[in-house]
Design an enzyme around this catalytic site. Structure first.
Site, PDB file in Angstrom:
ATOM      1  N   SER A 120       2.873   3.021  -5.967  1.00  0.00           N
ATOM      2  CA  SER A 120       1.458   3.006  -6.310  1.00  0.00           C
ATOM      3  C   SER A 120       1.229   2.155  -7.564  1.00  0.00           C
ATOM      4  CB  SER A 120       0.962   4.441  -6.494  1.00  0.00           C
ATOM      5  OG  SER A 120      -0.447   4.497  -6.507  1.00  0.00           O
ATOM      6  N   ASP A 183      -1.806   1.896   4.584  1.00  0.00           N
ATOM      7  CA  ASP A 183      -1.949   2.221   3.156  1.00  0.00           C
ATOM      8  C   ASP A 183      -3.072   1.396   2.514  1.00  0.00           C
ATOM      9  OD1 ASP A 183      -1.658   2.923   0.531  1.00  0.00           O
ATOM     10  OD2 ASP A 183       0.438   2.306   0.348  1.00  0.00           O
ATOM     11  N   HIS A 314      -0.410   6.409   2.032  1.00  0.00           N
ATOM     12  CA  HIS A 314       0.122   6.047   0.715  1.00  0.00           C
ATOM     13  C   HIS A 314       1.350   6.883   0.351  1.00  0.00           C
ATOM     14  CE1 HIS A 314       0.080   3.980  -3.030  1.00  0.00           C
ATOM     15  NE2 HIS A 314      -0.187   5.047  -3.764  1.00  0.00           N
TER      16      HIS A 314
END
Length: 605
Positions: A120, A183, A314
């Site tokens: 991330s 994602d 994600h």
């Protein structure tokens, strides 16, 4: 197209990739620390946590996309060399990197090879840390193992110059980015902050908690997803038009009112599919197209489902990493221009993988265009390489048939060219114009990024460019002042210097990591300007500039003595008019006397 193991496709052992993921997850659990350091038998793994506040993703004070110019002190190589234009990076990520750099330096003193990793918003910090260390290694005379960077679901970090520079330095090969099909995070920065702001905190909270939470209330997730994908569509369409050489009037009109995202992918992207296949892509234009088309909806009824999936995806890296990575089949998209235009009726590992990414015929067409565009760059370089023979012939002619001949006549080739009294002077001018035509074509292609990214870093072009600049720029300066262009335009160095010389000078300075500019080819311009100034100003008013010129001449004396220091040269005629006390203390006095003795000895033979 190549079908291989993941290790063969990335150069990274599956065990290292698994360790990197574990370190990235561990970093999330210690978000209060700037980074974590884990050591394996062969590597030091440094991992960075993500951050879940909007301010850590976008800096609203910079622009709608939160980009800023990269720090040229920390990242001197991350620029377009010829244009001297530095890359833009996400300001929020960059400030976070700057904040932890001091502590990072302390743990990088060990000699063990380093792997930076992050999931991330930890990914961009890992990317910037890797580039910073590569810069440090470039400036060191010690041999180091280059660091590796492995990211999972990382947002985009920099613009196309960022990608261009890393390719030129051959650093892109050290970056591997894993992305699941849906994602949303790697796509977020394709949309401007104002359009995301209403729901950004809610979405980041959902991503942090690994649950839809309040993002499932109303249409929050759907609106956020559609906002990102609308902007991604505009960016991908604009890029595709550029790749195909088309102009889209609607997009051109849109760009005049609405700024498109500056961010661009770079490095090696690994796209997970729903099976045991991964698609490996190194072409940044192709990656951008896949980021859009892999999330393209086939019908409106899918919207809510895919929007929710884009958040859940994600954290799907965890399940992907639990697979036996050694069993994954890596499909490398190396020959993009040979992709089929349709996947219908085809059943090969490649078409299966592309189908699992949901790529449409339009997507395949754009991927082919990305491949063809890269092939065209290579063809452009091959065409320029053929002209290199012409460049060398012109260089040899000027050296052997003009510069050396002028010296025999007791006048340097600069002054001979400026006087234009001999037929050879006219011939030299023709050669100058021929060279200018070739090099101006190269410069124009570089300005449009129509040559391979590696071009400005290739030794053969740096060497021939330096030779060209040192031989031919004095003729351009002579021509400029012979025609008194300075009266109308201004000083050569400020208003008259062609880009072909600026570009080739910057290539050399960057390649040689020079701390002082390579000014040998422009010394005559400084002489001409000082000659003009001393006609109307007192010596005391110009003394500092004169001393600076002499220091530069001393530095380059071996290169300039056979032209500038000849008795009849414009420089010597002017220098003799300077006050005697200056001449007696000049740093080049001994060189002038030595050259005069050499000239006298030659003439007496």
């Amino acid at each position: 197209m190549v079908h291989s193991r993941l290790e063969d496709a990335t150069g990274l052992k599956e065990e290292l990739i698994g360790n990197a993921w574990s370190a990235a997850v561990k970093a999330h659990k210690h978000a209060d620390k700037p980074f974590l350091l884990d050591k394996t038998r062969d590597f030091s793994i440094i991992s960075f946590a993500g951050s879940w506040s909007p301010e850590a993703w976008f800096s609203a004070s910079d622009s709608s996309f939160g980009e800023t110019k990269i720090d040229r002190q920390l990242f001197p190589s991350v620029r377009s060399i010829g244009l001297d234009e530095y890359a833009e990076v996400n300001s929020a990520f960059f400030r976070r990197f700057e904040a932890i750099l001091g502590k990072l330096k302390d743990v990088l003193k060990a000699n063990k090879p380093v792997v930076f990793t992050g999931h991330s918003a930890g990914g961009p910090i890992a990317i910037l840390a890797t580039i910073w260390l590569l810069e440090q290694q470039r400036n060191s005379n010690t041999n180091f193992t280059p660091p590796k960077c492995i990211t999972f679901g990382s947002p985009l970090v920099g613009n196309f110059i960022f990608s261009h520079a890393l390719n030129r330095e051959k650093w892109s090969i050290h970056f591997v980015h894993f992305v699941t099909r849906y994602d949303i995070v790697p796509r977020v920065h394709l949309a401007p902050l104002p359009s995301l702001q209403p729901h950004l905190q809610t979405i980041l909270t959902s991503l942090n908690s690994r649950s839809l939470g309040s993002a499932s209330n109303g249409n929050v997730a759907t609106e956020f997803f559609m906002t990102v994908m609308r902007n991604a569509s505009a960016v991908a369409s604009n890029a595709a038009c550029h790749l195909m050489g088309n102009t889209n009037l609607l997009l051109d009109t849109l760009k005049s009112f609405v700024k498109l995202s500056p961010y661009s992918p770079f490095g090696t992207y690994i796209f997970f599919t729903d099976s045991e296949k991964v698609v490996v892509v190194t072409n940044p234009d192709a990656v951008l197209q896949i980021l859009f088309f892999a999330c393209q909806l086939s019908s409106e009824s899918e919207c809510d489902n895919i929007a929710h999936q884009s958040l859940k995806a994600h954290w799907e890296y965890e399940s992907k990493m639990r697979q036996n990575l050694e069993l994954l089949h890596a499909i490398r998209l190396d020959e993009l221009d040979k992709l089929p235009l349709s996947l219908t009726g085809r059943n090969t590992p490649i078409t299966q993988a592309l189908n699992e990414l949901g790529l449409s015929s339009r997507a395949l067409l754009n991927l082919r265009a990305a491949g063809s565009y890269e092939e065209q760059k290579i063809k452009n370089q091959e065409r320029m390489s053929l002209k290199k023979q012409d460049i060398e012939k012109l260089l040899n002619w000027l050296e052997e048939n003009y510069r050396d001949v002028c010296k025999v006549d007791g006048l340097g080739y600069y002054d001979a060219f400026k006087l234009q009294k001999d037929p050879k002077d006219f011939q030299a001018n023709i050669k100058r114009l021929e060279q200018a035509g070739i090099w101006d074509e190269i410069v124009e292609m570089l300005k449009r990024y129509e040559l391979p990214d590696e071009f400005e870093g290739q030794d053969e072009w740096i060497q021939i460019g330096t030779r060209f600049r040192c031989l031919y720029e004095p003729l351009d300066i002579a021509n400029y002042y012979r025609h008194s262009k300075n009266d109308d335009t201004g000083p050569y160095m400020i208003k008259g210097r062609p880009k072909r010389y600026r570009f080739t000078q910057r290539w050399l300075e960057h390649n040689q990591k020079m701390t002082e500019p390579s000014e040998v080819s422009t010394l005559w311009a400084e002489v001409e300007e000082l000659r003009i100034q001393t006609r109307t100003k007192l010596y005391a008013e110009c003394s500092r500039e004169i001393l600076e010129l002499e220091k530069k001449m001393k530095r380059w004396v071996n290169e300039i003595e056979n032209d500038m220091l000849l008795k009849k040269s414009t420089f010597m005629e002017w220098w003799k008019t300077l006050p005697e006390h200056h001449r007696s203390q000049s740093c080049i006095r001994d060189d002038i006397e030595r050259m005069a003795n050499t000239e006298d000895a030659t003439n007496s033979m």
